[in-house]
Write a protein that holds these residues in place. Structure first.
Motif, PDB file in Angstrom:
ATOM      1  N   PRO A  94       0.863  -1.337   0.044  1.00  0.00           N
ATOM      2  CA  PRO A  94       0.021  -0.142  -0.237  1.00  0.00           C
ATOM      3  C   PRO A  94       0.772   1.151  -0.048  1.00  0.00           C
ATOM      4  N   PRO A  95       0.204   2.224  -0.527  1.00  0.00           N
ATOM      5  CA  PRO A  95       1.151   3.429  -0.692  1.00  0.00           C
ATOM      6  C   PRO A  95       1.259   4.258   0.778  1.00  0.00           C
ATOM      7  N   ASP A  96       2.806   4.756   0.733  1.00  0.00           N
ATOM      8  CA  ASP A  96       3.298   5.303   2.026  1.00  0.00           C
ATOM      9  C   ASP A  96       3.007   6.367   2.281  1.00  0.00           C
ATOM     10  N   PRO A  97       2.093   6.791   3.696  1.00  0.00           N
ATOM     11  CA  PRO A  97       1.431   7.717   4.001  1.00  0.00           C
ATOM     12  C   PRO A  97       2.042   9.136   3.760  1.00  0.00           C
ATOM     13  N   ALA A  98       3.547   9.145   3.782  1.00  0.00           N
ATOM     14  CA  ALA A  98       4.217  10.331   3.566  1.00  0.00           C
ATOM     15  C   ALA A  98       4.188  10.877   2.041  1.00  0.00           C
ATOM     16  N   GLY A  99       4.303   9.742   1.249  1.00  0.00           N
ATOM     17  CA  GLY A  99       4.033   9.918  -0.061  1.00  0.00           C
ATOM     18  C   GLY A  99       2.878  10.324  -0.711  1.00  0.00           C
ATOM     19  N   VAL A 100       1.779   9.939  -0.131  1.00  0.00           N
ATOM     20  CA  VAL A 100       0.490  10.074  -0.472  1.00  0.00           C
ATOM     21  C   VAL A 100       0.269  11.793  -0.141  1.00  0.00           C
ATOM     22  N   ALA A 101       0.636  12.221   1.201  1.00  0.00           N
ATOM     23  CA  ALA A 101       0.768  13.566   1.653  1.00  0.00           C
ATOM     24  C   ALA A 101       1.619  14.357   0.826  1.00  0.00           C
ATOM     25  N   ALA A 102       2.405  14.197   0.290  1.00  0.00           N
ATOM     26  CA  ALA A 102       3.339  14.793  -0.723  1.00  0.00           C
ATOM     27  C   ALA A 102       2.539  14.999  -2.009  1.00  0.00           C
ATOM     28  N   LEU A 103       1.931  13.738  -2.284  1.00  0.00           N
ATOM     29  CA  LEU A 103       1.117  14.055  -3.633  1.00  0.00           C
ATOM     30  C   LEU A 103      -0.231  14.858  -3.365  1.00  0.00           C
ATOM     31  N   HIS A 104      -0.668  14.965  -2.452  1.00  0.00           N
ATOM     32  CA  HIS A 104      -1.824  15.806  -2.073  1.00  0.00           C
ATOM     33  C   HIS A 104      -1.496  17.036  -2.113  1.00  0.00           C
ATOM     34  N   ARG A 105      -0.092  17.369  -1.405  1.00  0.00           N
ATOM     35  CA  ARG A 105       0.280  19.043  -1.730  1.00  0.00           C
ATOM     36  C   ARG A 105       0.508  19.504  -2.868  1.00  0.00           C
ATOM     37  N   LEU A 106       1.022  18.413  -3.832  1.00  0.00           N
ATOM     38  CA  LEU A 106       1.462  19.052  -5.235  1.00  0.00           C
ATOM     39  C   LEU A 106       0.045  18.961  -6.037  1.00  0.00           C
ATOM     40  N   ALA A 107      -0.981  18.241  -5.489  1.00  0.00           N
ATOM     41  CA  ALA A 107      -2.239  18.514  -6.089  1.00  0.00           C
ATOM     42  C   ALA A 107      -2.761  20.021  -6.090  1.00  0.00           C
ATOM     43  N   GLY A 108      -2.267  20.586  -4.878  1.00  0.00           N
ATOM     44  CA  GLY A 108      -2.677  22.061  -4.746  1.00  0.00           C
ATOM     45  C   GLY A 108      -1.858  22.763  -5.308  1.00  0.00           C
ATOM     46  N   ASP A 109      -0.675  22.432  -6.197  1.00  0.00           N
ATOM     47  CA  ASP A 109       0.531  23.424  -6.488  1.00  0.00           C
ATOM     48  C   ASP A 109      -0.131  24.688  -7.419  1.00  0.00           C
ATOM     49  N   PRO A 110       0.461  25.683  -7.253  1.00  0.00           N
ATOM     50  CA  PRO A 110       0.066  26.913  -7.988  1.00  0.00           C
ATOM     51  C   PRO A 110       0.393  26.667  -9.512  1.00  0.00           C
ATOM     52  N   ASP A 111       1.220  25.721  -9.667  1.00  0.00           N
ATOM     53  CA  ASP A 111       1.561  25.555 -11.247  1.00  0.00           C
ATOM     54  C   ASP A 111       0.494  24.383 -11.793  1.00  0.00           C
ATOM     55  N   ASP A 112      -0.214  24.796 -12.805  1.00  0.00           N
ATOM     56  CA  ASP A 112      -1.496  23.860 -13.257  1.00  0.00           C
ATOM     57  C   ASP A 112      -0.992  22.567 -13.530  1.00  0.00           C
ATOM     58  N   ASP A 113      -0.038  22.460 -14.314  1.00  0.00           N
ATOM     59  CA  ASP A 113       0.761  21.262 -14.860  1.00  0.00           C
ATOM     60  C   ASP A 113       1.054  20.336 -13.684  1.00  0.00           C
ATOM     61  N   VAL A 114       1.659  20.876 -12.638  1.00  0.00           N
ATOM     62  CA  VAL A 114       2.176  19.988 -11.638  1.00  0.00           C
ATOM     63  C   VAL A 114       0.697  19.584 -10.778  1.00  0.00           C
ATOM     64  N   ALA A 115      -0.219  20.566 -10.486  1.00  0.00           N
ATOM     65  CA  ALA A 115      -1.361  20.027  -9.877  1.00  0.00           C
ATOM     66  C   ALA A 115      -2.055  18.949 -10.640  1.00  0.00           C
ATOM     67  N   ASP A 116      -2.106  19.153 -12.070  1.00  0.00           N
ATOM     68  CA  ASP A 116      -3.030  18.184 -12.681  1.00  0.00           C
ATOM     69  C   ASP A 116      -2.293  16.730 -12.792  1.00  0.00           C
ATOM     70  N   ALA A 173      -0.279  15.394 -10.375  1.00  0.00           N
ATOM     71  CA  ALA A 173      -0.442  14.966  -9.012  1.00  0.00           C
ATOM     72  C   ALA A 173      -1.786  14.612  -8.799  1.00  0.00           C
ATOM     73  N   SER A 174      -2.879  15.099  -9.224  1.00  0.00           N
ATOM     74  CA  SER A 174      -4.260  14.709  -9.260  1.00  0.00           C
ATOM     75  C   SER A 174      -4.331  13.546  -9.942  1.00  0.00           C
ATOM     76  N   LEU A 175      -3.875  13.197 -10.977  1.00  0.00           N
ATOM     77  CA  LEU A 175      -3.857  12.061 -11.821  1.00  0.00           C
ATOM     78  C   LEU A 175      -3.274  10.992 -11.121  1.00  0.00           C
ATOM     79  N   GLY A 176      -2.079  11.198 -10.324  1.00  0.00           N
ATOM     80  CA  GLY A 176      -1.473  10.261  -9.566  1.00  0.00           C
ATOM     81  C   GLY A 176      -2.523   9.874  -8.485  1.00  0.00           C
ATOM     82  N   LEU A 177      -3.161  10.782  -7.752  1.00  0.00           N
ATOM     83  CA  LEU A 177      -4.153  10.374  -6.758  1.00  0.00           C
ATOM     84  C   LEU A 177      -5.384   9.682  -7.279  1.00  0.00           C
ATOM     85  N   THR A 178      -5.815   9.978  -8.297  1.00  0.00           N
ATOM     86  CA  THR A 178      -6.958   9.266  -8.837  1.00  0.00           C
ATOM     87  C   THR A 178      -6.537   7.822  -9.343  1.00  0.00           C
ATOM     88  N   LEU A 179      -5.690   7.683  -9.731  1.00  0.00           N
ATOM     89  CA  LEU A 179      -5.211   6.433  -9.932  1.00  0.00           C
ATOM     90  C   LEU A 179      -4.784   5.414  -8.667  1.00  0.00           C
TER      91      LEU A 179
END
Length: 167
Positions: free
Chosen positions: A111-133, A135-141
């Motif tokens: 299962p995904p490491d919680p620290a990695g999931v938290a980092a991915l969540h932070r990146l999903a809120g990134d001000p750069d749209d490409d980064v956020a998109d 990261a959101s894809l990674g979370l969705t999958l």
């Protein structure tokens, strides 16, 4: 070129790539990281590759090299790269954070490491749209080892000809 590197997987190519990673030239360090991330189908030099890439991740200043290192981590899919990827997820340059958003789902484990999931969540809120998109894809999958097909109901995912997701 990638297919040829995957087929080779020999010590000469590994040695050359390792030397390139220590070069003064940015383009050569990028090439070295690219080679290490794709060398050999069974990743025969994984235990020797990760320290080289982790050293680059910790000491490199050029965003292009850091991006190449993050892509290599993603291709290698080894959980031992997670601390380096999490650290680079906080980098000031959006290209580096984009690379971290790509790498995280591949190195978080299952299962995904919680620290990695938290980092991915932070990146999903990134001000750069490409980064956020990305990261959101990674979370969705689901990150951490689930394939695109696993994330889609019915088990079939359309990866637009393999252009978005790594197999």
């Amino acid at each position: 070129m990638i297919t040829a590197l995957q087929e080779r997987g020999d010590v000469e190519t590994f040695t050359l790539a390792r030397r390139l990673c220590a070069s003064e030239a940015t383009a050569e360090r990028v090439l070295g990281a690219d080679i290490l991330g794709e060398l050999g189908r069974d990743r025969p030099f994984m235990d020797r590759t990760l320290p080289v890439l982790r050293c680059l991740a910790a000491n490199e200043t050029d965003p292009r090299v850091l991006y190449a290192v993050l892509l290599a981590f993603g291709h290698l899919r080894d959980r031992r790269a997670l601390p380096s990827v999490i650290e680079l997820a906080e980098h000031t340059h959006p290209t580096v954070r984009y690379g971290a958003a790509y790498a995280l789902p591949h190195v978080m484990g299952d299962p995904p490491d919680p620290a990695g999931v938290a980092a991915l969540h932070r990146l999903a809120g990134d001000p750069d749209d490409d980064v956020a998109d990305w990261a959101s894809l990674g979370l969705t999958l689901g990150g951490g080892g689930r394939s695109a097909a696993d994330a889609v109901p019915g088990g079939e995912g359309d990866d637009i000809g393999g252009q978005v997701l790594d197999p």
